[in-house]
Design a protein around this motif. Structure first.
Motif, mmCIF file in Angstrom:
data_model
loop_
_atom_site.group_PDB
_atom_site.id
_atom_site.type_symbol
_atom_site.label_atom_id
_atom_site.label_comp_id
_atom_site.label_asym_id
_atom_site.label_seq_id
_atom_site.Cartn_x
_atom_site.Cartn_y
_atom_site.Cartn_z
ATOM 1 N N TYR A 350 0.837 -1.197 0.000
ATOM 2 C CA TYR A 350 0.000 0.000 0.000
ATOM 3 C C TYR A 350 0.882 1.260 0.000
ATOM 4 O O TYR A 350 0.613 2.228 -0.712
ATOM 5 C CB TYR A 350 -0.912 -0.019 1.216
ATOM 6 C CG TYR A 350 -2.133 0.873 1.111
ATOM 7 C CD1 TYR A 350 -3.119 0.625 0.166
ATOM 8 C CD2 TYR A 350 -2.307 1.950 1.973
ATOM 9 C CE1 TYR A 350 -4.245 1.435 0.075
ATOM 10 C CE2 TYR A 350 -3.432 2.764 1.891
ATOM 11 C CZ TYR A 350 -4.395 2.499 0.943
ATOM 12 O OH TYR A 350 -5.503 3.299 0.839
ATOM 13 N N GLU A 351 1.944 1.225 0.785
ATOM 14 C CA GLU A 351 2.892 2.339 0.818
ATOM 15 C C GLU A 351 3.579 2.524 -0.533
ATOM 16 O O GLU A 351 3.787 3.658 -0.990
ATOM 17 C CB GLU A 351 3.942 2.105 1.913
ATOM 18 C CG GLU A 351 3.396 2.259 3.319
ATOM 19 C CD GLU A 351 4.420 1.899 4.382
ATOM 20 O OE1 GLU A 351 4.209 2.247 5.551
ATOM 21 O OE2 GLU A 351 5.441 1.256 4.035
ATOM 22 N N GLU A 352 3.926 1.406 -1.172
ATOM 23 C CA GLU A 352 4.555 1.486 -2.499
ATOM 24 C C GLU A 352 3.618 2.159 -3.504
ATOM 25 O O GLU A 352 4.048 2.974 -4.330
ATOM 26 C CB GLU A 352 4.918 0.084 -2.985
ATOM 27 C CG GLU A 352 6.047 -0.581 -2.207
ATOM 28 C CD GLU A 352 6.257 -2.028 -2.637
ATOM 29 O OE1 GLU A 352 5.558 -2.478 -3.584
ATOM 30 O OE2 GLU A 352 7.085 -2.730 -2.010
ATOM 31 N N LEU A 353 2.352 1.815 -3.435
ATOM 32 C CA LEU A 353 1.379 2.392 -4.370
ATOM 33 C C LEU A 353 1.191 3.882 -4.119
ATOM 34 O O LEU A 353 1.189 4.689 -5.069
ATOM 35 C CB LEU A 353 0.026 1.670 -4.215
ATOM 36 C CG LEU A 353 -1.132 2.217 -5.062
ATOM 37 C CD1 LEU A 353 -0.836 2.057 -6.542
ATOM 38 C CD2 LEU A 353 -2.430 1.514 -4.697
ATOM 39 N N LEU A 354 1.053 4.273 -2.863
ATOM 40 C CA LEU A 354 0.813 5.674 -2.548
ATOM 41 C C LEU A 354 2.062 6.526 -2.644
ATOM 42 O O LEU A 354 1.986 7.748 -2.805
ATOM 43 C CB LEU A 354 0.238 5.796 -1.126
ATOM 44 C CG LEU A 354 -1.158 5.211 -0.882
ATOM 45 C CD1 LEU A 354 -1.553 5.422 0.564
ATOM 46 C CD2 LEU A 354 -2.188 5.838 -1.801
#
Length: 358
Positions: A350-354
């Motif tokens: 999720y952090e990678e996406l955001l």
């Protein structure tokens, strides 16, 4: 320390996979120090009693898509909460986009749980092309959806990310049921293909094997539920099948059953499969959606073609004839699910996406 405000929108709190993910995510974000809000647009459900500490729930009681009063309440909640991120599940994205048009301050994440990922050519959902202008990021629950949206939005494929669902269970040590028990944790709708399971059970019954199967889930499609019940009567499966229906706490059923079974004809990444794993249940599942990403080795469970009662029955039979060996599969699956599909894995992706720390 408050990291910011995080608001999710979901239709209901029924005992489905989409709804369980909304509750799981809200709890994880609260643990991470976010002000975590969960907006339930239509109605509550069995998951209401499992809302994690630190999560604020808001109910809109939306009657139709054009319910102006409910949308006005959503606007008021959003202005008051002032979220950094709005995370909309499935069809909740339509109202989330309207929010974005009006307020426009937050990052809008759409979480696509589309279960009929094997039928994307039939259901291409072209309306999302129009809405994509206001959607910042897209989370999908299997690789087929990821490929589909990356191809559709090829100019912004970095905004689409497959992030596996993750389970969150609290299990208490309990003994098993006296009779060997399969657990089918699936809402009653055609996609879950309980008719396939009943045919498999009938084949095992015909061989003189002694067991029972619990069908646990919401009556999402009453017509389908009636069809499944009638089929069970036609096959005279009264001693082999129990229609439990919806339950608030699935942990006891997971703990006391001997094995898990999924007979679906289409899936994303079923949360039930991951919950079977956390409960160390040996599993037989149809090869749909991303089930093969979970049962990816022979020592993790049994995976069979969809719509094939004979092969599903053969898989179930292996557990009945050698439960000692099947328990080893369950323990292996538990270890694998904890490593590959836990909450930390979700947060990392999720952090990678955001592109920001959560």
């Amino acid at each position: 320390m408050n990291k910011g405000s995080f608001l999710q929108i979901v239709d209901t709190l029924s005992m489905g996979g989409t709804e369980r993910m909304s509750v799981n995510i809200s709890g994880v974000l609260a643990e991470r120090g976010w002000e975590s809000h969960l907006v339930v647009s239509r109605k509550s459900g069995g998951l209401e009693t499992f809302i994690p500490n630190g999560v604020t729930v808001h109910y809109l009681n939306k009657k139709t898509f054009y319910d102006v009063f409910a949308f006005w309440n959503l606007l008021k909640i959003t202005r008051r909460v002032n979220p950094n991120i709005v995370h909309a599940h499935s069809t909740s994205v339509f109202w989330a986009v309207l929010l974005k048009m009006v307020l426009g301050k937050f990052v809008l994440v759409w979480h696509d749980h589309f279960g009929l990922s094997d039928q994307l050519r039939i259901y291409p959902r072209k309306e999302m092309i129009l809405l994509s202008k206001w959607i910042s990021k897209i989370v999908v629950v299997n690789h087929k959806l990821e490929s589909f949206w990356k191809m559709t939005f090829s100019y912004r494929e970095n905004d689409v990310q497959y992030i596996p669902n993750f389970p969150w269970l609290v299990l208490n040590p309990e003994g098993k049921f006296e009779k060997f028990t399969f657990l089918n944790l699936a809402n009653f709708r055609p996609q879950k293909d309980q008719l396939n399971l009943l045919e498999a059970i009938y084949l095992l019954k015909s061989e003189g094997l002694n067991f029972r199967t619990l069908l646990v889930g919401e009556w999402v499609d009453p017509e389908w539920g009636t069809m499944v019940r009638k089929k069970a009567e036609e096959l005279d499966l009264g001693d082999f099948v129990e229609f439990v229906g919806p339950v608030n706490d699935i942990s006891a059923y997971l703990q006391k059953s001997h094995a898990g079974v999924l007979s679906s004809e289409s899936e994303g990444l079923p949360v039930a499969l991951l919950e079977y794993g956390l409960a160390a249940l040996p599993v037989v599942t149809t090869n749909v959606g991303d089930c093969e990403k979970v049962i990816c080795r022979e020592n993790l469970g049994i995976i069979v073609p969809k719509s094939s009662p004979k092969e599903l029955a053969e898989g179930m039979k292996k557990f009945l004839l050698d439960y000692h060996k099947s328990k080893e599969l369950g323990e292996n699956l538990k270890t694998f699910v904890e490593m590959e599909f836990g909450k930390e894995k979700f947060l990392q992706k999720y952090e990678e996406l955001l592109g920001q720390k959560i």
